[in-house]
Scaffold this motif. Structure first.
Motif, mmCIF file in Angstrom:
data_model
loop_
_atom_site.group_PDB
_atom_site.id
_atom_site.type_symbol
_atom_site.label_atom_id
_atom_site.label_comp_id
_atom_site.label_asym_id
_atom_site.label_seq_id
_atom_site.Cartn_x
_atom_site.Cartn_y
_atom_site.Cartn_z
ATOM 1 N N ASP A 273 0.908 -1.120 0.021
ATOM 2 C CA ASP A 273 -0.010 -0.087 -0.099
ATOM 3 C C ASP A 273 0.949 1.148 -0.165
ATOM 4 O O ASP A 273 0.271 2.278 -0.413
ATOM 5 N N VAL A 274 2.059 1.119 0.337
ATOM 6 C CA VAL A 274 3.233 2.292 0.529
ATOM 7 C C VAL A 274 4.151 2.276 -0.233
ATOM 8 O O VAL A 274 4.796 3.551 -0.172
ATOM 9 N N LEU A 275 4.567 1.187 -0.808
ATOM 10 C CA LEU A 275 5.853 1.333 -1.392
ATOM 11 C C LEU A 275 5.462 0.932 -2.971
ATOM 12 O O LEU A 275 4.466 0.186 -3.074
ATOM 13 N N SER A 276 6.377 1.305 -3.879
ATOM 14 C CA SER A 276 6.261 0.747 -5.103
ATOM 15 C C SER A 276 6.706 -0.454 -5.358
ATOM 16 O O SER A 276 7.615 -1.022 -4.525
ATOM 17 N N SER A 277 6.631 -1.241 -6.677
ATOM 18 C CA SER A 277 6.772 -2.326 -6.678
ATOM 19 C C SER A 277 8.478 -2.641 -6.675
ATOM 20 O O SER A 277 8.829 -3.689 -6.411
#
Length: 791
Positions: A273-277
């Motif tokens: 929810d808070v970090l990019s892949s």
């Protein structure tokens, strides 16, 4: 001096008795039982937790929001308090540490300025930094402290409470019996302090680009400690004494601006929810990497700095069995990480820092975290938590479970504009990270009462920090830990005993950090030796992990596990301000008489000939003598002196030899040299003797004598030293390992103390002649009257 063989012991005893008979006996080796609390079923005489040991517990579920624009935090939480004591409780105490920022707080009202004498010593006049004055004015205007919006029981009914400055008492609807739990809900908000203006162990910082970095701690109402040795820990938070808290599980959701990165106690529960892949892939890669992997790059952080998001994201963290919870948030964060898995530790070491921290932080921070865990594990316990974090922000150095706030940064070169750092900054960063990450062990796991005894966490931690720094590189520039570094403080008048409450310490760093660390170093290297010390020190950590030890538990465990009575050391080093100052006062030489008249009379003759000629004899040289003018006056006695060996002497020698046993004859042939060394304990703190003996051949060796040599006479003793050849020099404590405050009296013969004399040219100040100044007009640049111009 020659003495008959067999009388050395009695002579030495005579010297020792005469040394202490004149003054009342002060037993430096009496036991500490008169001072330490009586052992019981909770805390045993061995220093281990007793079979009935107990401690309370508090679990937290918290939801909080950071309002970046208003610099505020609003939160709501559910606290479950577990009464695991044998006592029935009628009320609970909660810590409201943010109330130290209220305008009428004790800390503000009791603040004092340095003495005028201290100002005069440092500046020569009354001065104050701009920052100091700004802080004083800002504290008067800042409306800080907790605003308690609601307090309810699990049934939703309001609870009665009373706020007493930084403490809050919750009156329970029903007494809380042993084994019962009490659940309550609390809503609050407060304004965050600007750390560089108002100081403190948390706060925010604003950068030149107008972006802010938040380091958030003491941010929620926290359960006060209740334990067997003290009851409720209700000492007010005044700023110096830190925190003592209960262990528990935390479930925390933090809502922050969507472009912020959050570093926190615990493990992130919702990375999707808070970090990019890409960031999640980097994080996974870091777990098995042997060097730091960048999770959020400087390029990504710089892009976030340029646009401020109005959207929000919620970061979800969980932490098990911790005594506190802290976090940091900023869009400026670069983030790197490295996994460490060894022994019982499986941890992600992570660093969060703005670009202003580079190139220093990307090079050293995470490496220092890994090094800390590796070294501290050797001397205490295996690091049990899943993360260890170092954050660069406004707080110079502060610790919380799994996360620490650390300050040093590079500075801009005035010529090139490039960021660079000094040697002091580099080692300051490495040192503070080792120290603050090390606090995870003391007191975040070995949970001493910081509000009462600062030395139990700071002193022990500084000692292990010193050991870790020695393992970083050779000649690491450590400022605390070496006994010689504490000498100036031991000479000062600002000392109070280490066993002094945190708020009453005069020199906080020296008393609570440096002196305990130096003492433990002496205990390890000089008194116990590394093997015994390391075993006992680690036993203390193992016994008291996730428990709350007291000073007595530490003292008793160190003695129990090392098999050594150390009461004399605890009493002197921790309960008094006595310094170490051992003096060599004099040495008497006693050769063992061989009984052979030829040898002994030759020795006596040599001793007499070595004496200086008298002034009368020198003046009478060449004087006419009657016996020279009348040789007939000379007889047998003019041909032989007192050192001539006679048949009577030879017969007496033969008779003496006939009465000796074979082993006695062999002993006479050894030709030992005996010395009676007079020593005095000038400082008052007894210590082992470390005697470096120098022989006539140039050989040197060290003889170590336990501190118990002072047990009969703590002020003056005479030590017998036996050598195979003449002794030409003696040094007490040649390696300066006991913090002796006066090394000028440690040598025999005495040595000249080298120093440098600084010469300066005296200049008369205008203040020296007020009459002259009154009548002399100020001159302008061209020689005329300056009038309103400043000189």
């Amino acid at each position: 001096m020659r003495i008959p063989f067999g009388s050395v012991a009695s002579l030495a005893l005579c010297f020792t008795v005469s040394a202490f008979a004149a003054e009342p006996f002060d037993d430096k080796f009496r036991q500490l039982e008169e001072v330490l609390p009586t052992p019981n079923t909770y805390r045993t005489a061995s220093g281990a937790p007793g079979h009935a040991y107990w401690q309370q517990r508090a679990d937290y579920t918290i939801r909080a929001t950071l309002d970046e624009a208003k610099r505020e935090i609003a939160g709501s939480g559910t606290i479950t308090y577990h009464n695991q004591s044998p006592d029935t409780l009628g009320y609970l105490w909660v810590q409201l540490d943010q109330n130290i920022y209220k305008p009428d707080s004790d800390a503000r009202r009791m603040a004092t300025a340095p003495s005028r004498q201290a100002w005069a010593r440092t500046a020569g006049e009354d001065t104050m930094k701009f920052e100091g004055l700004r802080g004083i004015l800002a504290r008067g205007d800042f409306q800080g402290g907790f605003n308690i919006r609601a307090l309810k029981g699990a049934d939703g009914q309001p609870l009665k409470y009373v706020v007493n400055r930084t403490m809050m008492r919750i009156d329970l609807p029903q007494p809380l019996k042993p084994g019962q739990d009490f659940v309550f809900q609390i809503d609050w908000d407060y304004r965050i302090n600007e750390q560089k203006v108002l100081g403190g162990r948390a706060g925010y910082e604003v950068f030149d680009d107008k972006n802010a970095l938040f380091e958030v701690a003491q941010w929620f109402p926290r359960m006060a400690a209740y334990y067997d040795a003290a009851g409720w820990q209700h000492k007010q938070f005044l700023g110096s004494g830190e925190f003592t808290l209960e262990f528990g599980d935390y479930d925390v959701q933090l809502t922050v601006p969507a472009d912020h990165i959050v570093a926190s106690t615990g493990q992130l529960q919702n990375p999707q929810d808070v970090l990019s892949s890409a960031q999640r892939e980097r994080l996974e890669k870091a777990r098995s990497s042997d060097k730091p992997v960048v999770i959020v790059t400087q390029k990504e952080a710089e892009a976030a700095e340029k646009t401020v998001s109005r959207a929000q994201k919620t970061w979800h963290f969980k932490a098990a069995n911790v005594r506190d919870f802290a976090w940091a948030s900023s869009r400026k964060f670069i983030w790197d990480a490295q996994g460490y898995k060894k022994g019982g530790s499986d941890v992600m070491a992570m660093s969060f820092y703005p670009k202003e921290g580079n190139p220093l932080w990307e090079k050293y921070s995470t490496q220092a975290i890994v090094h800390t865990i590796e070294q501290y594990n050797k001397y205490s316990i295996a690091y049990p938590y899943p993360t260890a974090i170092s954050v660069n922000g406004p707080v110079g150095g502060m610790e919380y479970p799994m996360i620490s706030f650390n300050g040093p940064r590079p500075v801009k070169d005035k010529k090139t504009g490039e960021l660079t750092y000094s040697k002091r900054t580099k080692y300051g960063l490495i040192g503070v990270i080792i120290h603050e990450v090390g606090h995870n062990y003391y007191p975040m796991i070995i949970n001493s009462d910081e509000r009462q005894w600062t030395w139990m966490d700071e002193g022990l931690n500084t000692f292990v920090q010193y050991l870790a720094q020695q393992a970083w590189e050779e000649n690491y520039p450590a400022s605390r830990g070496e006994p010689r570094e504490i000498v100036d403080y031991m000479r000062s008048r600002d000392q109070v005993p280490i066993m002094t409450n945190s708020e009453s310490l005069l020199q906080f760093g020296n008393n609570a950090y440096a002196k305990p660390a130096a003492g433990l170093n002496i205990l390890r290297e000089t008194i116990l030796g590394r093997e015994l010390f390391d075993y006992a020190f680690k036993e203390y950590a193992q016994r008291w992990k996730f428990k709350r030890p007291t000073p007595a538990d530490f003292f008793r465990t160190m003695e129990d596990a090392s098999g050594t009575d150390l009461d004399w050391f605890w009493r002197g080093w921790f309960y008094t301000t006595d310094p170490v100052d051992i003096s060599i006062d004099g040495i008497s030489e006693y050769g063992v008489s061989s009984k052979d008249p030829a040898t002994e009379k030759a020795w006596k003759k040599a001793q007499k000939e070595a004496q200086p000629e008298s002034v009368t004899s020198r003046a009478n040289k060449g004087m006419p003598r009657r016996v020279d003018a009348h040789p007939e006056l000379k007889d047998f006695y003019n041909q032989h002196d007192d050192f001539t060996v006679t048949n009577k002497d030879r017969n007496a020698y033969a008779e003496a030899l006939a009465n000796l046993e074979p082993w006695e004859k062999d002993l006479l042939k050894q030709g030992k040299h005996l010395y009676l060394v007079d020593l005095s304990n000038v400082g008052g703190m007894v210590m082992p003797l470390i005697l470096e003996i120098e022989l006539k051949s140039g050989k040197k060796y060290v003889e170590r004598v336990p501190a118990e040599v002072w047990r009969y006479s703590p002020k003056k003793i005479t030590k017998v030293v036996i050598t195979d050849e003449p002794m030409v020099g003696l040094v007490q404590d040649p390696y300066w390992e006991t913090a002796d405050i006066d090394t000028s009296n440690n040598s025999w013969p005495r040595k000249i103390t080298p120093s440098r004399l600084e010469l300066f040219k005296s200049e008369k100040s205008p203040k020296d002649n007020l009459m002259r100044d009154f009548h002399t007009p100020l001159k302008g640049k061209n020689g005329g009257s300056a009038k309103g111009d400043e000189a």
